[in-house]
Design a protein around this motif. Structure first.
Motif, PDB file in Angstrom:
ATOM      1  N   PHE A  23     -51.482  40.653  40.593  1.00 36.35           N
ATOM      2  CA  PHE A  23     -52.011  41.472  39.507  1.00 36.35           C
ATOM      3  C   PHE A  23     -53.142  42.378  39.981  1.00 36.35           C
ATOM      4  N   SER A  24     -53.869  41.949  41.023  1.00 33.44           N
ATOM      5  CA  SER A  24     -54.895  42.843  41.567  1.00 33.44           C
ATOM      6  C   SER A  24     -54.263  44.064  42.219  1.00 33.44           C
ATOM      7  N   ILE A 265     -60.499  34.696  40.467  1.00 31.16           N
ATOM      8  CA  ILE A 265     -60.314  35.141  41.843  1.00 31.16           C
ATOM      9  C   ILE A 265     -59.972  36.620  41.892  1.00 31.16           C
ATOM     10  N   ALA A 266     -59.446  37.161  40.803  1.00 33.53           N
ATOM     11  CA  ALA A 266     -59.112  38.587  40.768  1.00 33.53           C
ATOM     12  C   ALA A 266     -60.339  39.464  40.990  1.00 33.53           C
ATOM     13  N   MET A 267     -61.534  38.982  40.636  1.00 36.59           N
ATOM     14  CA  MET A 267     -62.715  39.819  40.805  1.00 36.59           C
ATOM     15  C   MET A 267     -63.112  39.980  42.267  1.00 36.59           C
ATOM     16  N   PRO A 268     -63.212  38.895  43.060  1.00 38.89           N
ATOM     17  CA  PRO A 268     -63.431  39.108  44.495  1.00 38.89           C
ATOM     18  C   PRO A 268     -62.330  39.939  45.147  1.00 38.89           C
ATOM     19  N   LEU A 269     -61.088  39.785  44.657  1.00 40.74           N
ATOM     20  CA  LEU A 269     -60.007  40.612  45.190  1.00 40.74           C
ATOM     21  C   LEU A 269     -60.262  42.085  44.907  1.00 40.74           C
ATOM     22  N   TRP A 287     -71.490  39.902  46.704  1.00 39.12           N
ATOM     23  CA  TRP A 287     -71.196  38.767  47.578  1.00 39.12           C
ATOM     24  C   TRP A 287     -71.595  37.453  46.917  1.00 39.12           C
ATOM     25  N   LEU A 288     -72.742  37.434  46.255  1.00 36.57           N
ATOM     26  CA  LEU A 288     -73.191  36.222  45.577  1.00 36.57           C
ATOM     27  C   LEU A 288     -72.227  35.842  44.455  1.00 36.57           C
ATOM     28  N   GLY A 289     -71.860  36.825  43.636  1.00 33.05           N
ATOM     29  CA  GLY A 289     -70.935  36.547  42.539  1.00 33.05           C
ATOM     30  C   GLY A 289     -69.588  36.066  43.034  1.00 33.05           C
ATOM     31  N   SER A 290     -69.096  36.672  44.105  1.00 27.14           N
ATOM     32  CA  SER A 290     -67.811  36.249  44.664  1.00 27.14           C
ATOM     33  C   SER A 290     -67.885  34.818  45.178  1.00 27.14           C
ATOM     34  N   ALA A 291     -69.027  34.450  45.785  1.00 27.02           N
ATOM     35  CA  ALA A 291     -69.193  33.086  46.274  1.00 27.02           C
ATOM     36  C   ALA A 291     -69.149  32.089  45.107  1.00 27.02           C
TER      37      ALA A 291
END
Length: 320
Positions: A23-24, A265-269, A287-291
């Motif tokens: 979907f990403s 997980i779509a957001m870090p993608l 980077w912090l938010g993805s972690a």
């Protein structure tokens, strides 16, 4: 029994992650195409390719065309309505809101799914799963840093979209007790094809266009693709077929409250695509938010392999 349950949940989680990747890719293709093509045209070509893949490859591999027979006709019609409403709402909001803020609001979906799974599917959602949802959503907020502008009336559009997607997932979980994942993917794809074709017939000539971004997401005239854009439409279709199949598999194999956090997980993608495709290098908050997002998903996965519980399987009611 315990090992089989763990394997089922892990496979369902991996399917959810695969769906998020697919979907990403669709989001990237829409970003490329939305300036020049109306939403119904993007959906139409995506549906044609996705339906062809389902009929030619995925459905035969999962048991043949007999699996398209379903006792859940009413549920599938409701799923089509929910996903159509979700798409129109989200992409209309995307046309008038900053991308980051629209995406942040739309990521209320996993939280809504978790709540609805308790209310309508009677699933038990413990503190670990609630924690995964909350931490993942916190990661989204860290990334996008939504300001007060996000809370304007137009912000209701992606929120309505998230409600539509959450409803789709709950209905998918309900129908998944008897229908295969390919069946769950086939009916929304067919619905998309019919709805987008009708929209093309009504709006394709462009006489309804107003010049306003909010309405012209749907009302822009049909325009035939040129050159490499055909390839982008094809990529959207392939991603739609894979993503639709995998998300159906995820919600039929696992409790909705377990699968929901992995949609984050779509957001870090999106960050990865921004770097690779649009040369948008993220700042430290991203980077912090993805972690936080990835960490919430990994903790949820670890917890599930340690202390699984029997997922309640709602029995679909015959409605066809």
């Amino acid at each position: 029994m315990r090992t089989a349950l763990i394997n089922s949940n892990v496979l369902g989680i991996l399917a959810a992650i695969g769906a998020a990747v697919a979907f990403s890719v669709i989001d990237v293709t829409f970003k490329f195409l939305s300036d020049d093509y109306p939403l119904y045209q993007v959906v139409f070509f995506r549906s044609v390719v996705a339906l062809a893949l389902l009929l030619a490859i995925i459905i035969p591999l999962e048991g043949g065309y007999r699996i398209l027979r379903t006792r859940n006709t009413r549920l599938h019609l409701m799923r089509i309505a929910a996903v159509a409403f979700a798409n129109i709402s989200f992409f209309s909001g995307l046309a008038v809101l900053p991308l980051a803020e629209a995406v942040a609001i739309a990521f209320a979906t996993p939280l809504i799914v978790t709540i609805l799974s308790v209310l309508f599917l009677k699933e038990r959602v413990g503190p670990w799963r609630w924690g995964a949802v909350i931490v993942g959503f916190s990661g989204i907020l860290v990334i996008v840093k939504p300001g007060m502008d996000a809370f304007q009336p137009y912000a209701l559009l992606p929120f309505f979209g998230s409600c539509g997607y959450a409803t789709l997932h709950i209905l998918t979980r309900r129908a998944g007790g008897s229908d295969k994942a390919a069946t769950l993917s086939f009916y929304p794809t067919l619905g998309f094809l019919i709805i987008s074709a009708l929209a093309g017939l009504i709006f394709g000539h462009g006489n309804w266009a107003t010049g306003a971004p909010l309405t012209d997401v749907v009302l822009k005239p049909w325009a035939w693709p040129e050159g490499f854009e055909w390839g982008i439409f094809a990529i959207a279709g392939v991603s739609g077929a894979i993503g639709g199949y995998l998300v159906g598999q995820a919600y039929r194999m696992c409790e909705a409250g377990l699968v929901a956090p992995f949609e984050y997980i779509a957001m870090p993608l999106a960050v990865v695509w921004g770097v690779l495709v649009f040369a948008e290098w993220p700042d430290q908050s991203v980077w912090l938010g993805s972690a936080l997002i990835i960490g919430a998903g990994l903790v949820s996965l670890w917890r599930e392999t340690r202390t699984p519980g029997p997922p309640p399987r709602p029995r679909p009611r015959s409605s066809g």
